[in-house]
Design a protein around this motif. Structure first.
Motif, PDB file in Angstrom:
ATOM      1  N   VAL A 131      -2.119   8.338   6.254  1.00 57.75           N
ATOM      2  CA  VAL A 131      -2.824   7.727   7.382  1.00 57.75           C
ATOM      3  C   VAL A 131      -3.570   6.483   6.908  1.00 57.75           C
ATOM      4  O   VAL A 131      -3.542   5.426   7.553  1.00 57.75           O
ATOM      5  CB  VAL A 131      -3.814   8.729   8.020  1.00 57.75           C
ATOM      6  CG1 VAL A 131      -4.578   8.068   9.171  1.00 57.75           C
ATOM      7  CG2 VAL A 131      -3.080   9.977   8.513  1.00 57.75           C
ATOM      8  N   GLU A 132      -4.237   6.588   5.755  1.00 58.84           N
ATOM      9  CA  GLU A 132      -5.093   5.494   5.296  1.00 58.84           C
ATOM     10  C   GLU A 132      -4.311   4.238   4.903  1.00 58.84           C
ATOM     11  O   GLU A 132      -4.798   3.126   5.095  1.00 58.84           O
ATOM     12  CB  GLU A 132      -5.984   5.962   4.134  1.00 58.84           C
ATOM     13  CG  GLU A 132      -7.169   6.794   4.598  1.00 58.84           C
ATOM     14  CD  GLU A 132      -8.060   6.042   5.574  1.00 58.84           C
ATOM     15  OE1 GLU A 132      -8.575   4.966   5.226  1.00 58.84           O
ATOM     16  OE2 GLU A 132      -8.243   6.533   6.713  1.00 58.84           O
ATOM     17  N   ILE A 133      -3.112   4.395   4.360  1.00 58.55           N
ATOM     18  CA  ILE A 133      -2.359   3.167   4.031  1.00 58.55           C
ATOM     19  C   ILE A 133      -2.092   2.370   5.304  1.00 58.55           C
ATOM     20  O   ILE A 133      -2.181   1.145   5.312  1.00 58.55           O
ATOM     21  CB  ILE A 133      -1.030   3.446   3.273  1.00 58.55           C
ATOM     22  CG1 ILE A 133      -0.134   4.439   4.003  1.00 58.55           C
ATOM     23  CG2 ILE A 133      -1.304   3.873   1.839  1.00 58.55           C
ATOM     24  CD1 ILE A 133       1.269   4.556   3.404  1.00 58.55           C
ATOM     25  N   ALA A 170       4.540   2.716  -6.583  1.00 54.96           N
ATOM     26  CA  ALA A 170       4.328   1.335  -6.126  1.00 54.96           C
ATOM     27  C   ALA A 170       4.765   0.350  -7.203  1.00 54.96           C
ATOM     28  O   ALA A 170       5.351  -0.701  -6.889  1.00 54.96           O
ATOM     29  CB  ALA A 170       2.859   1.124  -5.773  1.00 54.96           C
ATOM     30  N   GLY A 171       4.503   0.687  -8.461  1.00 50.69           N
ATOM     31  CA  GLY A 171       4.924  -0.196  -9.549  1.00 50.69           C
ATOM     32  C   GLY A 171       6.419  -0.437  -9.506  1.00 50.69           C
ATOM     33  O   GLY A 171       6.886  -1.561  -9.696  1.00 50.69           O
ATOM     34  N   ASN A 172       7.181   0.604  -9.234  1.00 49.96           N
ATOM     35  CA  ASN A 172       8.637   0.443  -9.167  1.00 49.96           C
ATOM     36  C   ASN A 172       9.077  -0.332  -7.928  1.00 49.96           C
ATOM     37  O   ASN A 172      10.059  -1.073  -7.985  1.00 49.96           O
ATOM     38  CB  ASN A 172       9.319   1.811  -9.228  1.00 49.96           C
ATOM     39  CG  ASN A 172       9.482   2.277 -10.667  1.00 49.96           C
ATOM     40  OD1 ASN A 172      10.229   1.674 -11.437  1.00 49.96           O
ATOM     41  ND2 ASN A 172       8.754   3.310 -11.052  1.00 49.96           N
ATOM     42  N   LEU A 186       0.868  -1.173   0.000  1.00 41.82           N
ATOM     43  CA  LEU A 186       0.000   0.000   0.000  1.00 41.82           C
ATOM     44  C   LEU A 186       0.908   1.226   0.000  1.00 41.82           C
ATOM     45  O   LEU A 186       1.713   1.398   0.915  1.00 41.82           O
ATOM     46  CB  LEU A 186      -0.908   0.031   1.237  1.00 41.82           C
ATOM     47  CG  LEU A 186      -1.848  -1.166   1.462  1.00 41.82           C
ATOM     48  CD1 LEU A 186      -2.713  -0.919   2.709  1.00 41.82           C
ATOM     49  CD2 LEU A 186      -2.746  -1.413   0.268  1.00 41.82           C
ATOM     50  N   ALA A 187       0.775   2.062  -1.017  1.00 40.38           N
ATOM     51  CA  ALA A 187       1.632   3.239  -1.139  1.00 40.38           C
ATOM     52  C   ALA A 187       0.786   4.505  -1.071  1.00 40.38           C
ATOM     53  O   ALA A 187      -0.335   4.530  -1.579  1.00 40.38           O
ATOM     54  CB  ALA A 187       2.391   3.203  -2.462  1.00 40.38           C
ATOM     55  N   ALA A 188       1.322   5.529  -0.434  1.00 44.83           N
ATOM     56  CA  ALA A 188       0.687   6.858  -0.448  1.00 44.83           C
ATOM     57  C   ALA A 188       1.510   7.737  -1.373  1.00 44.83           C
ATOM     58  O   ALA A 188       2.716   7.889  -1.170  1.00 44.83           O
ATOM     59  CB  ALA A 188       0.638   7.455   0.955  1.00 44.83           C
ATOM     60  N   ALA A 189       0.861   8.308  -2.367  1.00 46.43           N
ATOM     61  CA  ALA A 189       1.626   8.963  -3.430  1.00 46.43           C
ATOM     62  C   ALA A 189       1.012  10.271  -3.877  1.00 46.43           C
ATOM     63  O   ALA A 189      -0.205  10.403  -3.986  1.00 46.43           O
ATOM     64  CB  ALA A 189       1.729   8.030  -4.637  1.00 46.43           C
ATOM     65  N   THR A 247      -2.370   2.092  -4.591  1.00 50.10           N
ATOM     66  CA  THR A 247      -1.844   3.429  -4.320  1.00 50.10           C
ATOM     67  C   THR A 247      -2.960   4.327  -3.815  1.00 50.10           C
ATOM     68  O   THR A 247      -4.036   4.395  -4.425  1.00 50.10           O
ATOM     69  CB  THR A 247      -1.216   4.013  -5.592  1.00 50.10           C
ATOM     70  OG1 THR A 247      -0.064   3.240  -5.915  1.00 50.10           O
ATOM     71  CG2 THR A 247      -0.801   5.460  -5.392  1.00 50.10           C
ATOM     72  N   PHE A 248      -2.704   4.995  -2.702  1.00 53.70           N
ATOM     73  CA  PHE A 248      -3.660   5.919  -2.103  1.00 53.70           C
ATOM     74  C   PHE A 248      -3.163   7.333  -2.376  1.00 53.70           C
ATOM     75  O   PHE A 248      -1.968   7.599  -2.302  1.00 53.70           O
ATOM     76  CB  PHE A 248      -3.751   5.710  -0.587  1.00 53.70           C
ATOM     77  CG  PHE A 248      -4.385   4.399  -0.163  1.00 53.70           C
ATOM     78  CD1 PHE A 248      -3.968   3.192  -0.688  1.00 53.70           C
ATOM     79  CD2 PHE A 248      -5.394   4.388   0.782  1.00 53.70           C
ATOM     80  CE1 PHE A 248      -4.547   1.988  -0.296  1.00 53.70           C
ATOM     81  CE2 PHE A 248      -5.978   3.190   1.191  1.00 53.70           C
ATOM     82  CZ  PHE A 248      -5.558   1.992   0.650  1.00 53.70           C
ATOM     83  N   MET A 249      -4.089   8.247  -2.643  1.00 54.31           N
ATOM     84  CA  MET A 249      -3.716   9.623  -2.938  1.00 54.31           C
ATOM     85  C   MET A 249      -4.475  10.561  -2.006  1.00 54.31           C
ATOM     86  O   MET A 249      -5.500  10.195  -1.432  1.00 54.31           O
ATOM     87  CB  MET A 249      -4.044   9.956  -4.390  1.00 54.31           C
ATOM     88  CG  MET A 249      -3.365   9.005  -5.386  1.00 54.31           C
ATOM     89  SD  MET A 249      -3.618   9.463  -7.117  1.00 54.31           S
ATOM     90  CE  MET A 249      -5.392   9.359  -7.260  1.00 54.31           C
ATOM     91  N   GLY A 250      -3.974  11.797  -1.867  1.00 50.72           N
ATOM     92  CA  GLY A 250      -4.709  12.776  -1.072  1.00 50.72           C
ATOM     93  C   GLY A 250      -3.940  13.316   0.108  1.00 50.72           C
ATOM     94  O   GLY A 250      -4.412  13.261   1.245  1.00 50.72           O
TER      95      GLY A 250
END
Lengths: 415, 393
Positions: free
Chosen positions: B178-180, B154-156, B102-105, B169-172
């Motif tokens: 926090v959400e990841i 995340a792909g990398n 899970l990535a935050a980006a 991937t989570f954005m925002g």
């Protein structure tokens, strides 16, 4: 381990074919294309001059974030109304599939024009428009979700997600998990894609991912055909109201269909290409079937990722052959993208919604523009014309750049 | 079914203060090192906390991989490598095949020189849009798009380090960070997975990122000031790559992995930010028994008015909290803020130490009694009130 089904109690759809679920579904069954020459911005000098823009109601004049919000609000209003939830605050969280957001050229030019020089350092000196300024708020990644959360009164922190072309399916899967573990009884899932702005079109074009049949926009999207040459960048949105079957039953809501299984797999092979053995796609499909507790034979129809790129369609065929064996040649497999183009972040939600309608009406939407079958793809792609079929269970595939693969299994019945 | 316990079994962190546990705990105890980590010149009058050195060869030895990413992705891939290595997962194909990512980006680096050339070339043109079309088509590097796409971070991680279970991937902004953690924690607790890599990255040394925040007047301009003593425009951005391996305790025990800390809870409020609303949302989450020595690592960015509101909120909690506003040392790393503070907090709980105050403000005056519990706040500049609780396992 088989996991419990989750009910779909409302859907809403907007694409380049039109507004609303029924208008879209009629156009899809009629085999109409929503792909047109772009009028939203000048296309001089561009390699690709067409797409599936959603321009009604002045959407073309908005930023990407503005379009994503407007389309997302429209489809969520349709879905919550169908679910019988009225205008009350939505008692559950929001899961939003969204493209990346960034400042666009009109805003960049405007700031540069008031700067002492057209350079970032000078732009920074004159940038401050205050914390509610549009050039700030509109380009924060969290703004679209925040505005949708407020519009529908969803609970808790809304989640915005991206797995490129699988984003919509990822949002559905994340919501299904939250309902299954009892974190919520209901979730609002929205996939909204409004990225048809000039720089995004150029970037996809430079990756050689897009069709360049500029002379024939409506005929350009040719999934599974021998003469396919890429996908068509398109916009659209869909929403699904998901509920635990018990919660739906408790308020007397009639489920339209059920999310039975979700499967995902990350490919470690390459940034834009799948592993040539198709293993990550196979893992996603097999994972969705295992999650649903269904054998491959239970699948009556595949709503394909089917982008129309030479690579994707070949790989998807290979994976379907690996999962379904000899039956793959008889199993109907069609691509909505032949008509609506590739709606990228929204594709997984739009195609899940069309899968629900496929089961409701027992009608398979066609793959249009299928004039030259590819001998390397011996699939029944439901060529050119919709047709009736007995469909209890649908497999819907979504595969993203970066190797993020998600498959969903939807059924008419809970078990 | 009883909820399963969640352990942190690996922490990877790279920031302006350096790389890894020892470098961070040493620098955080050294005001000179903290001050030296800031860069007040490159983007004057604004300040950034840049990452000055990255050993690309360690986790990304292939030139093709290095070229496919900008610094933003590289920081996160490196941190992911560090966390997986500490957890004993790196290089273990069987474990990596079951690791959920899970990535935050945010987004990757733009070609700023091309932007400036185009903006300069627009002057006096009759058909500026056509000029932009041509210049972008000719000037953009085809593969640069892949280094910009949010999900390709995340792909990398998957491609370079072999994380193959799944990828989301989570954005925002801060809320994504926090959400990841919250989603991974809930999924493990409910048996929807055993092994997760949560990762976030931020590159502060980017004029396009500074511009995004300064369009809202968020950045501290002029002389540097302590975190709790800043005007509404009070944010200094910081580069960070962070990754945490979150694992079901039973799964970790079975493979002999050591817990660094136990992730006891994550909560996330979503207030409308009228005055007092964030405090009410945070108070509703704050359910901590008194009497346990507690370290609070605040994710306050320095931007107002919410930093002042969080300051008042923390000052009004029970006595004896050792509060540290880490943005004073790391800068504010947006998506990476919450996971980075969890990483620092895990190290503190593990070692039973709290680093010295980072500000002269009264809320940082409480000393470093051996903490058995750490609380991490993640209030976004605009939205979201995150809270994480770590305990010694």
């Amino acid at each position: 381990m088989t996991a419990s089904p989750v009910a779909v109690t409302g859907i809403g759809i907007v694409t380049s074919l039109g507004e609303g679920t029924e208008a879209n579904w009629r156009a899809l069954l009629a085999g109409r294309s929503g792909i047109r020459r772009i009028t939203r911005f000048p296309v001089d000098g561009l390699k690709v001059t067409f797409g599936g823009a959603v321009d009604h109601g002045g959407l073309g004049a908005l930023t990407v974030a503005g379009r994503c919000f407007a389309m997302g609000r429209a489809v969520a209003a349709e879905a919550t109304a169908q679910a019988g939830l009225g205008d009350a605050a939505f008692a559950g969280p929001l899961f939003l599939a969204l493209p990346p957001i960034e400042m666009e050229w009109p805003q960049r030019r405007r700031i540069a024009a008031r700067a002492a020089a057209p350079r970032y350092a000078a732009m920074l000196a004159v940038a401050d428009e205050g914390p509610e300024g549009a050039d700030h708020v509109d380009f924060l990644f969290g703004t679209v979700a925040d505005r949708l959360a407020r519009a529908f009164g969803t609970e808790g922190a809304p989640i915005s997600m991206s797995t490129a072309c699988a984003s919509g399916a990822t949002a559905i899967q994340t919501a299904v998990e939250a309902i299954r573990r009892g974190d919520c009884a209901r979730a609002l899932v929205i996939g909204s894609e409004g990225s048809l702005q000039v720089e995004a079109l150029i970037r996809f074009g430079l990756l050689s991912a897009l069709s360049t049949h500029n002379e024939d926009p409506a005929g350009a999207s040719r999934p599974f055909a021998r003469d396919r040459d890429g996908f068509i960048m398109a916009e659209g949105a869909a929403a699904l109201v998901l509920e635990s079957p018990a919660a739906a039953a408790a308020r007397g809501a009639a489920p339209l269909a059920y999310l039975r299984g979700c499967g995902e797999a990350a490919d470690t092979f390459h940034r834009t290409r799948s592993n040539p053995d198709g293993s990550a796609i196979v893992r996603a499909i097999a994972g969705a079937l295992a999650d649903a507790g269904l054998p491959p034979d239970a699948v009556d129809y595949v709503n394909a990722h089917g982008t129309g790129t030479p690579e994707n369609d070949k790989m998807e065929c290979l994976a379907l052959q690996a999962v379904f064996g000899e039956r793959a040649t008889r199993l109907p497999v069609s691509s909505n993208k032949s008509m609506i183009g590739h709606t990228l972040s929204a594709a997984g939600t739009i195609e899940a919604a069309f899968s629900v309608l496929t089961m409701r009406d027992q009608m398979l939407p066609p793959t249009i523009n299928h004039r030259e079958p590819d001998p390397a793809i011996p699939l029944d792609v439901v060529p050119n014309v919709a047709r009736p079929a007995a469909v209890r269970t649908v497999l819907s595939n979504s595969f993203g750049f970066g190797g993020q693969n998600v498959s969903l299994v939807l059924s008419r019945d809970a078990g | 079914m009883a909820a399963r316990q969640v352990w942190i079994t690996g922490v990877g962190l790279i920031s302006a203060l350096g790389e890894g546990r020892d470098a961070h705990l040493a620098a955080l105890a050294d005001p000179g090192a903290v001050a030296a980590a800031r860069d007040s010149a490159s983007f004057a009058p604004f300040h950034v906390h840049p990452i000055r050195h990255l050993d690309l060869e360690r986790f990304m030895p292939r030139r093709g991989d290095q070229r496919a990413m900008g610094p933003w992705m590289q920081y996160g891939v490196h941190a992911s490598g560090l966390a997986l290595a500490e957890a004993g997962v790196l290089g273990d194909a069987a474990l990596l095949g079951r690791t959920h990512l899970l990535a935050a980006a945010a987004g990757g680096e733009r070609d700023l020189a091309l932007d400036e050339e185009i903006l300069a070339g627009l002057a006096g043109r009759e058909r500026p849009e056509a000029y932009i079309n041509t210049r972008l088509t000719e000037g953009l590097r085809p593969t640069a798009f892949l280094a910009q796409l949010s999900n390709m971070f995340a792909g990398n991680v998957s491609i370079v380090l072999g994380v193959a279970g799944s990828s989301r991937t989570f954005m925002g902004e801060e809320a994504a960070g926090v959400e990841i953690v919250r989603v991974a924690w809930r999924r493990i607790a409910a048996g929807q997975g055993d092994l997760f890599l949560v990762t976030a990255s931020y590159n502060a040394a980017r004029a396009d990122m500074l511009l995004l925040h300064q369009t809202g007047g968020r950045l501290l301009a002029g002389p540097w000031r302590g975190l709790w003593d800043r005007p509404a425009g009070g944010m200094t951005l910081g580069s960070v790559g962070v990754a945490l391996v979150l694992e079901a305790a039973d799964h970790a025990r079975a493979r002999g992995a050591r817990p660094i800390a136990r992730l006891a809870g994550v909560a996330h409020g979503w207030s409308d930010r009228r005055p007092g609303a964030a405090s009410r949302a945070a108070a509703a989450q704050w359910d901590l028994p008194a009497g346990v020595p507690t370290l609070v690592l605040s994710g306050a960015s320095g931007a107002g008015p919410v930093t002042a509101e969080e300051h008042a909120f923390l000052a009004g909690r029970a006595e004896g909290l050792a509060v540290r506003g880490t943005a004073a040392a790391l800068g504010h790393p947006v998506e990476a803020a919450f996971p980075a503070n969890l990483g620092l907090a895990a190290w503190c709980v593990d070692a039973g130490i709290a680093f010295p105050p980072l500000a002269t403000d009264p809320i940082e005056s409480v000393g470093s009694a051996a903490p058995r519990r750490a609380v991490v706040t993640g209030w976004g500049v605009r939205r979201g009130e995150g809270l994480g609780v770590l305990e010694a396992p």
